[in-house]
Design a protein around this motif. Structure first.
Motif, PDB file in Angstrom:
ATOM      1  N   VAL A 165       0.872  -1.175   0.000  1.00 46.40           N
ATOM      2  CA  VAL A 165       0.000   0.000   0.000  1.00 46.40           C
ATOM      3  C   VAL A 165       0.906   1.221   0.000  1.00 46.40           C
ATOM      4  CG1 VAL A 165      -1.825   1.257   1.174  1.00 46.40           C
ATOM      5  CG2 VAL A 165      -1.770  -1.237   1.305  1.00 46.40           C
ATOM      6  N   ASP A 166       0.924   1.966  -1.088  1.00 49.27           N
ATOM      7  CA  ASP A 166       1.799   3.130  -1.220  1.00 49.27           C
ATOM      8  C   ASP A 166       0.971   4.388  -1.443  1.00 49.27           C
ATOM      9  OD1 ASP A 166       4.209   1.697  -0.988  1.00 49.27           O
ATOM     10  OD2 ASP A 166       4.094   1.092  -3.091  1.00 49.27           O
ATOM     11  N   GLY A 167       1.674   5.507  -1.482  1.00 45.99           N
ATOM     12  CA  GLY A 167       1.041   6.767  -1.833  1.00 45.99           C
ATOM     13  C   GLY A 167       0.413   7.473  -0.644  1.00 45.99           C
ATOM     14  N   ALA A 168      -0.350   8.528  -0.957  1.00 44.92           N
ATOM     15  CA  ALA A 168      -0.972   9.342   0.076  1.00 44.92           C
ATOM     16  C   ALA A 168      -1.970   8.512   0.874  1.00 44.92           C
ATOM     17  CB  ALA A 168      -1.669  10.549  -0.564  1.00 44.92           C
ATOM     18  N   VAL A 199      -1.080   4.816   5.402  1.00 48.19           N
ATOM     19  CA  VAL A 199      -1.295   4.241   6.736  1.00 48.19           C
ATOM     20  C   VAL A 199      -2.761   3.903   6.949  1.00 48.19           C
ATOM     21  CG1 VAL A 199      -1.139   4.693   9.213  1.00 48.19           C
ATOM     22  CG2 VAL A 199       0.707   5.429   7.700  1.00 48.19           C
ATOM     23  N   GLU A 200      -3.668   4.836   6.606  1.00 41.68           N
ATOM     24  CA  GLU A 200      -5.099   4.595   6.788  1.00 41.68           C
ATOM     25  C   GLU A 200      -5.595   3.507   5.850  1.00 41.68           C
ATOM     26  OE1 GLU A 200      -3.666   7.509   6.346  1.00 41.68           O
ATOM     27  OE2 GLU A 200      -3.930   8.473   8.305  1.00 41.68           O
ATOM     28  N   ARG A 201      -5.098   3.498   4.615  1.00 35.82           N
ATOM     29  CA  ARG A 201      -5.559   2.489   3.661  1.00 35.82           C
ATOM     30  C   ARG A 201      -5.034   1.102   4.030  1.00 35.82           C
ATOM     31  NH1 ARG A 201      -3.700   2.888  -1.156  1.00 35.82           N
ATOM     32  NH2 ARG A 201      -2.183   4.575  -0.907  1.00 35.82           N
ATOM     33  N   ARG A 202      -3.836   1.020   4.616  1.00 35.53           N
ATOM     34  CA  ARG A 202      -3.325  -0.277   5.074  1.00 35.53           C
ATOM     35  C   ARG A 202      -4.191  -0.813   6.209  1.00 35.53           C
ATOM     36  NH1 ARG A 202       1.520   1.130   6.513  1.00 35.53           N
ATOM     37  NH2 ARG A 202       2.463   0.659   4.491  1.00 35.53           N
ATOM     38  N   PHE A 203      -4.589   0.084   7.116  1.00 32.77           N
ATOM     39  CA  PHE A 203      -5.463  -0.344   8.215  1.00 32.77           C
ATOM     40  C   PHE A 203      -6.789  -0.852   7.659  1.00 32.77           C
ATOM     41  CE2 PHE A 203      -8.705   0.211  11.391  1.00 32.77           C
ATOM     42  CZ  PHE A 203      -8.104  -0.209  12.575  1.00 32.77           C
ATOM     43  N   ALA A 204      -7.341  -0.130   6.711  1.00 28.71           N
ATOM     44  CA  ALA A 204      -8.624  -0.538   6.133  1.00 28.71           C
ATOM     45  C   ALA A 204      -8.497  -1.875   5.409  1.00 28.71           C
ATOM     46  CB  ALA A 204      -9.122   0.542   5.171  1.00 28.71           C
ATOM     47  N   SER A 205      -7.368  -2.106   4.746  1.00 26.72           N
ATOM     48  CA  SER A 205      -7.146  -3.379   4.055  1.00 26.72           C
ATOM     49  C   SER A 205      -7.070  -4.526   5.060  1.00 26.72           C
ATOM     50  CB  SER A 205      -5.858  -3.313   3.233  1.00 26.72           C
ATOM     51  OG  SER A 205      -5.585  -4.551   2.619  1.00 26.72           O
ATOM     52  N   GLY A 206      -6.336  -4.317   6.158  1.00 25.46           N
ATOM     53  CA  GLY A 206      -6.264  -5.351   7.183  1.00 25.46           C
ATOM     54  C   GLY A 206      -7.609  -5.614   7.819  1.00 25.46           C
ATOM     55  N   GLU A 207      -8.380  -4.562   7.980  1.00 25.71           N
ATOM     56  CA  GLU A 207      -9.713  -4.687   8.553  1.00 25.71           C
ATOM     57  C   GLU A 207     -10.608  -5.540   7.657  1.00 25.71           C
ATOM     58  OE1 GLU A 207     -12.696  -1.478  10.691  1.00 25.71           O
ATOM     59  OE2 GLU A 207     -11.726  -0.922   8.809  1.00 25.71           O
ATOM     60  N   SER A 224       3.841  -2.418  12.340  1.00 31.36           N
ATOM     61  CA  SER A 224       3.396  -1.096  11.871  1.00 31.36           C
ATOM     62  C   SER A 224       2.057  -1.170  11.157  1.00 31.36           C
ATOM     63  CB  SER A 224       4.448  -0.461  10.943  1.00 31.36           C
ATOM     64  OG  SER A 224       5.701  -0.395  11.571  1.00 31.36           O
ATOM     65  N   SER A 225       1.219  -2.132  11.545  1.00 30.04           N
ATOM     66  CA  SER A 225      -0.094  -2.264  10.907  1.00 30.04           C
ATOM     67  C   SER A 225      -1.065  -1.195  11.379  1.00 30.04           C
ATOM     68  CB  SER A 225      -0.668  -3.656  11.181  1.00 30.04           C
ATOM     69  OG  SER A 225      -0.584  -3.987  12.560  1.00 30.04           O
ATOM     70  N   VAL A 226      -0.779  -0.539  12.495  1.00 27.25           N
ATOM     71  CA  VAL A 226      -1.602   0.557  13.010  1.00 27.25           C
ATOM     72  C   VAL A 226      -0.694   1.774  13.182  1.00 27.25           C
ATOM     73  CG1 VAL A 226      -3.090   1.355  14.885  1.00 27.25           C
ATOM     74  CG2 VAL A 226      -3.121  -1.063  14.209  1.00 27.25           C
ATOM     75  N   GLY A 227      -1.104   2.892  12.639  1.00 23.22           N
ATOM     76  CA  GLY A 227      -0.240   4.070  12.622  1.00 23.22           C
ATOM     77  C   GLY A 227      -0.527   5.101  13.676  1.00 23.22           C
ATOM     78  N   SER A 228      -1.429   4.808  14.599  1.00 21.48           N
ATOM     79  CA  SER A 228      -1.765   5.772  15.655  1.00 21.48           C
ATOM     80  C   SER A 228      -1.859   5.065  16.993  1.00 21.48           C
ATOM     81  CB  SER A 228      -3.103   6.467  15.355  1.00 21.48           C
ATOM     82  OG  SER A 228      -3.062   7.158  14.127  1.00 21.48           O
ATOM     83  N   ASP A 229      -1.504   5.776  18.043  1.00 24.56           N
ATOM     84  CA  ASP A 229      -1.616   5.243  19.394  1.00 24.56           C
ATOM     85  C   ASP A 229      -3.091   4.978  19.698  1.00 24.56           C
ATOM     86  OD1 ASP A 229      -1.281   4.575  22.027  1.00 24.56           O
ATOM     87  OD2 ASP A 229      -1.020   6.648  22.713  1.00 24.56           O
ATOM     88  N   LEU A 230      -3.410   3.770  20.121  1.00 27.59           N
ATOM     89  CA  LEU A 230      -4.808   3.391  20.333  1.00 27.59           C
ATOM     90  C   LEU A 230      -5.434   4.125  21.514  1.00 27.59           C
ATOM     91  CD1 LEU A 230      -4.754  -0.450  19.608  1.00 27.59           C
ATOM     92  CD2 LEU A 230      -5.430   1.424  18.102  1.00 27.59           C
ATOM     93  N   THR A 231      -4.631   4.570  22.472  1.00 26.11           N
ATOM     94  CA  THR A 231      -5.206   5.349  23.572  1.00 26.11           C
ATOM     95  C   THR A 231      -5.623   6.741  23.108  1.00 26.11           C
ATOM     96  OG1 THR A 231      -3.007   6.096  24.262  1.00 26.11           O
ATOM     97  CG2 THR A 231      -3.848   4.080  25.276  1.00 26.11           C
ATOM     98  N   ALA A 232      -4.923   7.233  22.063  1.00 31.01           N
ATOM     99  CA  ALA A 232      -5.270   8.545  21.520  1.00 31.01           C
ATOM    100  C   ALA A 232      -6.326   8.451  20.424  1.00 31.01           C
ATOM    101  CB  ALA A 232      -4.017   9.234  20.977  1.00 31.01           C
ATOM    102  N   ARG A 233      -6.532   7.253  19.909  1.00 33.12           N
ATOM    103  CA  ARG A 233      -7.537   7.031  18.854  1.00 33.12           C
ATOM    104  C   ARG A 233      -8.495   5.929  19.286  1.00 33.12           C
ATOM    105  NH1 ARG A 233      -6.469   8.280  13.521  1.00 33.12           N
ATOM    106  NH2 ARG A 233      -8.580   7.443  13.234  1.00 33.12           N
ATOM    107  N   PRO A 234      -9.421   6.233  20.215  1.00 37.26           N
ATOM    108  CA  PRO A 234     -10.371   5.211  20.665  1.00 37.26           C
ATOM    109  C   PRO A 234     -11.258   4.683  19.533  1.00 37.26           C
ATOM    110  CG  PRO A 234     -10.990   7.390  21.475  1.00 37.26           C
ATOM    111  CD  PRO A 234      -9.617   7.513  20.902  1.00 37.26           C
TER     112      PRO A 234
END
Length: 542
Positions: free
Chosen positions: A242-245, A248-256, A275-285
């Motif tokens: 998963v490349d480009g703009a 990170v979000e598109r990789r998460f959506a693909s894994g989902e 690195s399958s999730v690009g944000s701290d889960l405590t900061a992104r509930p």
């Protein structure tokens, strides 16, 4: 009249042609090539059998070196060739800096080149040639031990790791770890060198090869195979490239999306890559809630990996590589922060002096933070509730001591989350995946190697590969039915006894050499000859 210079040089002194095989120029070219040869035994070529003969040309060069200094030089040049060949896939990231690193690390082989000449040079006696079968491999093992330090690049390309798909070698690893396999491979090379080059000790070489074969056979019959104690179903989710703009979000959506396809397959654990999730889960509930929803849908815990700026339990802030177990109600509180980081990839050693490396390659712009201790996680609920597994992150699967520690602490399964997406199309992804076979064989526990872009692979408790895994660049979610095992391997029980034995042997050899040099009688002083009566009479009067 014949030319007084000719091929014997001025004043009758013999000089070697620049293009002669024995000339320093040819030897300087041959040494790096000879050192690089054994890299072909590793994936992706996977010519595992080549490892048992690949060191012979290098050792022949060292043993025929005219001086000990020259043998050390050829050891260094061979080490340089080996390090570049085994790490050539780093060139897009480090550019010319990889040559500098290879030259520095290649110096570790300089003493080994000298040692080969000492033990096998000239016409060694039968006793010296026999001793070489243990001393030369022990010297090689010391090199592998030193460069296994994380700060020097870690244990990537250990010679024994090339035997990851050879069942007898894997059984050997269960007794003495990858170190024992390396020792055996170098011992065979040493025996073959004696066999082909030392006329007076060829019987020693033949006996050495036979002894190595007998050792493997003995270990095969003595070392107990893992005893099966049940099964577990673990799914690996590989979202692919998963490349480009918004990658990170598109990789998460693909894994989902891939994880949802596992519903109804009676999975016990789902593993996402590094690195399958690009944000701290405590900061992104919101992200935590989406993963918890997937856990309820699939009916299993999900091990994700967060690569983001966060704070650990000790209050330290920074970028962590963190394995996080998420259940149906959200994060379970079980986390593991990566402890051993990739030099230059995740931190720059002595950044104040080497920070310029960021300008010539893709070196880390900011150092990642290290975890402080290994942890054991347990599945939250389900038929396999209470199953204990030990997480590792990427580079850490190369370290035998880390998986050994996890199993000693009670891990029933080893789980490595990795990302080799920067090195797609190179030898790095399959070689990294192959390390799982060694760690499984050493510990007698199955190992799951999950990546973002491949190669993902699963190995049974004896190091055998389960199914075909997920190849490079594939986008898939696959379930693996994995046998569990009970019992303790000799390597888990006794640890790095092979390394300690090799170190003790070399230390004893040094002490013996020192004692013998002290006992050697001092040379007689030079006394000028007495003058004869005739010479005395002939002396002029001053």
């Amino acid at each position: 009249m014949r030319n007084p210079v000719g091929r014997h040089g001025r004043f009758g002194r013999r000089t070697e042609s620049r293009w002669s095989w024995t000339s320093p120029w040819w030897r300087a070219v041959a040494a790096p090539a000879a050192g690089a040869l054994s890299a072909l035994a590793f994936p992706q070529p996977s010519l595992w059998w080549l490892a048992y003969v690949a060191l012979v040309p290098w050792m022949l060069l060292a043993r025929t070196a005219p001086t000990g200094r020259r043998a050390a030089l050829e050891g260094w040049l061979g080490g340089l060739g080996f390090m570049i060949a085994v790490h050539h896939w780093l060139m897009p990231s480090l550019h010319v800096f990889i040559v500098v690193l290879a030259a520095l690390l290649g110096a570790l082989w300089a003493p080994w080149g000298w040692l080969v000449r000492v033990m096998l040079g000239g016409s060694p006696s039968t006793r010296r040639a026999t001793l070489a079968l243990a001393v030369v491999p022990s010297g090689w093992l010391m090199i592998e031990l030193v460069r296994s330090w994380e700060g020097l690049g870690g244990p990537w390309g250990l010679l024994g790791a090339s035997q990851w798909e050879v069942p007898p070698a894997l059984r050997l690893a269960s007794v003495g770890g990858v170190w024992l396999v390396s020792l055996l491979v170098v011992a065979v090379n040493t025996a073959l060198t004696v066999l082909v080059s030392v006329a007076g000790a060829r019987a020693v070489g033949a006996v050495g090869v036979v002894l190595c074969a007998v050792t493997v056979g003995s270990v095969w019959s003595w070392a107990p195979a893992p005893e099966q104690s049940g099964r577990v179903r673990i799914a690996v989710v590989q979202p692919g490239i998963v490349d480009g703009a918004g990658a990170v979000e598109r990789r998460f959506a693909s894994g989902e999306a891939l994880t949802r396809t596992l519903a109804g397959q009676k999975v016990d654990l789902v593993v996402w890559g590094e690195s399958s999730v690009g944000s701290d889960l405590t900061a992104r509930p919101d992200l935590a809630a989406r993963i918890a929803g997937l856990s309820r849908t699939v009916g299993a815990g999900i091990l994700v990996n967060v690569d983001a700026r966060s704070t650990d339990a000790a209050g330290r802030s920074g970028i962590f590589k963190r394995a996080v177990l998420v259940g149906p109600n959200g994060p379970t509180g079980e986390t593991y922060d990566k402890m051993r980081l990739v030099p230059f990839g995740e931190y720059i050693p002595a950044r104040a002096a080497l920070g310029w490396a960021t300008s010539v390659g893709r070196a880390a712009g900011e150092d990642r933070r290290r975890g402080t201790q290994q942890v054991i996680m347990a599945l939250p609920e389900g038929d396999k509730g209470g199953l204990r597994f030990g997480p590792l992150v990427c580079f850490e699967s190369a370290f035998p001591d880390m998986s050994r520690r996890l199993v000693r602490d009670g891990a029933q399964v080893l789980v490595a989350q990795s990302s080799t997406s920067s090195f797609q199309g190179s030898w790095a992804p399959p070689q990294h995946a192959s390390l799982g076979a060694l760690r499984a064989a050493e510990t007698g526990r199955p190992m799951v190697h999950a990546t973002l872009t491949g190669v993902s692979a699963v190995f049974g408790p004896g190091g055998e590969r389960i199914s075909g895994g997920i190849g490079m660049e594939r986008r898939s979610a696959e379930v693996f039915d994995i046998p569990l095992a009970r019992g303790t391997t000799a390597y888990v029980r006794f640890g790095d006894w092979v390394v300690h034995g090799a170190l003790a042997l070399l230390a004893a050899l040094c002490v013996l050499a020192g004692v013998r040099s002290l006992r050697r009688p001092a040379p007689a002083p030079l006394v000028p000859p007495a003058r004869t009566a005739h010479e005395s009479e002939a002396r002029p009067v001053r």
